[in-house]
Design a protein around this motif. Structure first.
Motif, short mmCIF file in Angstrom:
data_model
loop_
_atom_site.label_atom_id
_atom_site.label_comp_id
_atom_site.label_asym_id
_atom_site.label_seq_id
_atom_site.Cartn_x
_atom_site.Cartn_y
_atom_site.Cartn_z
N ASP A 41 0.79 -1.23 0.03
CA ASP A 41 -0.01 0.16 -0.09
C ASP A 41 0.79 1.31 0.09
O ASP A 41 1.84 1.39 0.48
CB ASP A 41 -0.88 0.13 1.15
N ASP A 42 0.24 2.29 -0.48
CA ASP A 42 1.02 3.73 -0.70
C ASP A 42 2.35 3.57 -1.09
O ASP A 42 2.94 4.77 -0.68
CB ASP A 42 0.97 4.14 0.82
N THR A 43 2.67 2.82 -2.09
CA THR A 43 4.12 3.10 -2.76
C THR A 43 3.74 3.54 -4.22
O THR A 43 2.60 3.40 -4.55
CB THR A 43 4.80 1.60 -2.78
N CYS A 46 2.18 0.84 -6.76
CA CYS A 46 0.88 0.27 -6.09
C CYS A 46 0.01 1.25 -6.13
O CYS A 46 -1.20 1.08 -6.57
CB CYS A 46 1.09 -0.34 -4.73
N THR A 47 0.25 2.51 -5.79
CA THR A 47 -0.85 3.53 -6.05
C THR A 47 -1.20 3.76 -7.34
O THR A 47 -2.63 3.83 -7.47
CB THR A 47 -0.14 4.96 -5.36
N ALA A 50 -3.42 0.70 -8.37
CA ALA A 50 -4.66 0.98 -7.56
C ALA A 50 -5.60 2.04 -8.22
O ALA A 50 -6.92 1.82 -8.32
CB ALA A 50 -4.72 1.16 -6.00
N CYS A 51 -4.95 3.18 -8.51
CA CYS A 51 -5.97 4.06 -8.88
C CYS A 51 -6.26 3.87 -10.49
O CYS A 51 -7.45 4.35 -10.89
CB CYS A 51 -5.28 5.62 -8.98
N HIS A 78 -4.61 -1.10 4.73
CA HIS A 78 -5.75 -1.23 3.59
C HIS A 78 -6.85 -0.08 3.71
O HIS A 78 -7.03 0.60 2.75
CB HIS A 78 -6.48 -2.46 3.64
N PHE A 81 -5.29 3.33 2.87
CA PHE A 81 -5.03 3.61 1.49
C PHE A 81 -6.36 3.56 0.71
O PHE A 81 -6.56 4.46 -0.27
CB PHE A 81 -4.42 2.03 1.16
N LYS A 82 -7.44 2.63 1.14
CA LYS A 82 -8.73 2.74 0.43
C LYS A 82 -9.40 4.18 0.59
O LYS A 82 -9.88 4.76 -0.43
CB LYS A 82 -9.57 1.57 0.81
N LYS A 84 -7.87 7.15 1.29
CA LYS A 84 -7.13 8.34 0.78
C LYS A 84 -7.07 8.20 -0.82
O LYS A 84 -7.29 9.48 -1.08
CB LYS A 84 -5.46 7.85 1.16
N PHE A 85 -7.17 7.16 -1.53
CA PHE A 85 -7.45 7.22 -2.84
C PHE A 85 -8.82 6.81 -3.52
O PHE A 85 -8.96 6.72 -4.61
CB PHE A 85 -6.50 6.37 -3.46
#
Length: 150
Positions: A41-43, A46-47, A50-51, A78, A81-82, A84-85
């Motif tokens: 998460d949050d790298t 990976c961001t 996910a986006c 998670h 992360f979920k 935030k984005f």
């Protein structure tokens, strides 16, 4: 032994972002699934991935598929992360790497990082495509192409 195209995905249990038990049998065999494994998460990569899935989520839904992300991060990670984005899909916590090992997801960068793999699974629970690549955004394109040509 890694799962391959043509294999039926065995049932597994995990924990979702809200700490609820996730049973794969509630999804597998009922609809198409895009199950993607990512390192953390949050790298940056990976961001971006996910986006990318978030931005194309409606396309996946219109094609009859649910997107599910899996990493070894905690449910708290998670959830952050979920939020935030604004990710609309399920994230599963695989802290013991049981799901990653069940699928046989290879590691990247000489075994130093958890691998990035996407599995497209049909409504019978059969793997129709596996895509392994460190190029995060390519996973979205490849999964959509597979779903459109089925």
């Amino acid at each position: 032994m890694a799962l391959k195209v043509g294999d039926k995905v065995p049932n597994f249990i995990s924990v979702d972002t809200n700490g609820n038990e996730f049973k794969s049998q509630d999804y597998l065999g009922k609809q198409w699934i895009v199950l993607y494994f990512y390192p953390k998460d949050d790298t940056p990569g990976c961001t971006a991935q996910a986006c990318g899935f978030r931005d194309s989520y409606q396309d996946f839904k219109e094609l009859g598929a649910e997107v599910i992300g899996v990493s070894s991060d905690s449910t708290a990670s998670h959830l952050s992360f979920k939020k935030k984005f604004n990710l609309p899909f399920i994230l599963l916590s695989d802290t013991n790497k049981k799901i990653r090992n069940l699928f046989g997801v290879p590691n990247d960068f000489f075994g130093l990082l958890p691998g990035r793999s996407t599995y497209v699974i049909n409504e019978q629970g059969i793997i129709k495509m596996i895509f392994d690549s460190v190029t995060a955004k390519a996973h979205i394109t490849k999964a959509l192409e597979m779903l459109k040509k089925r």
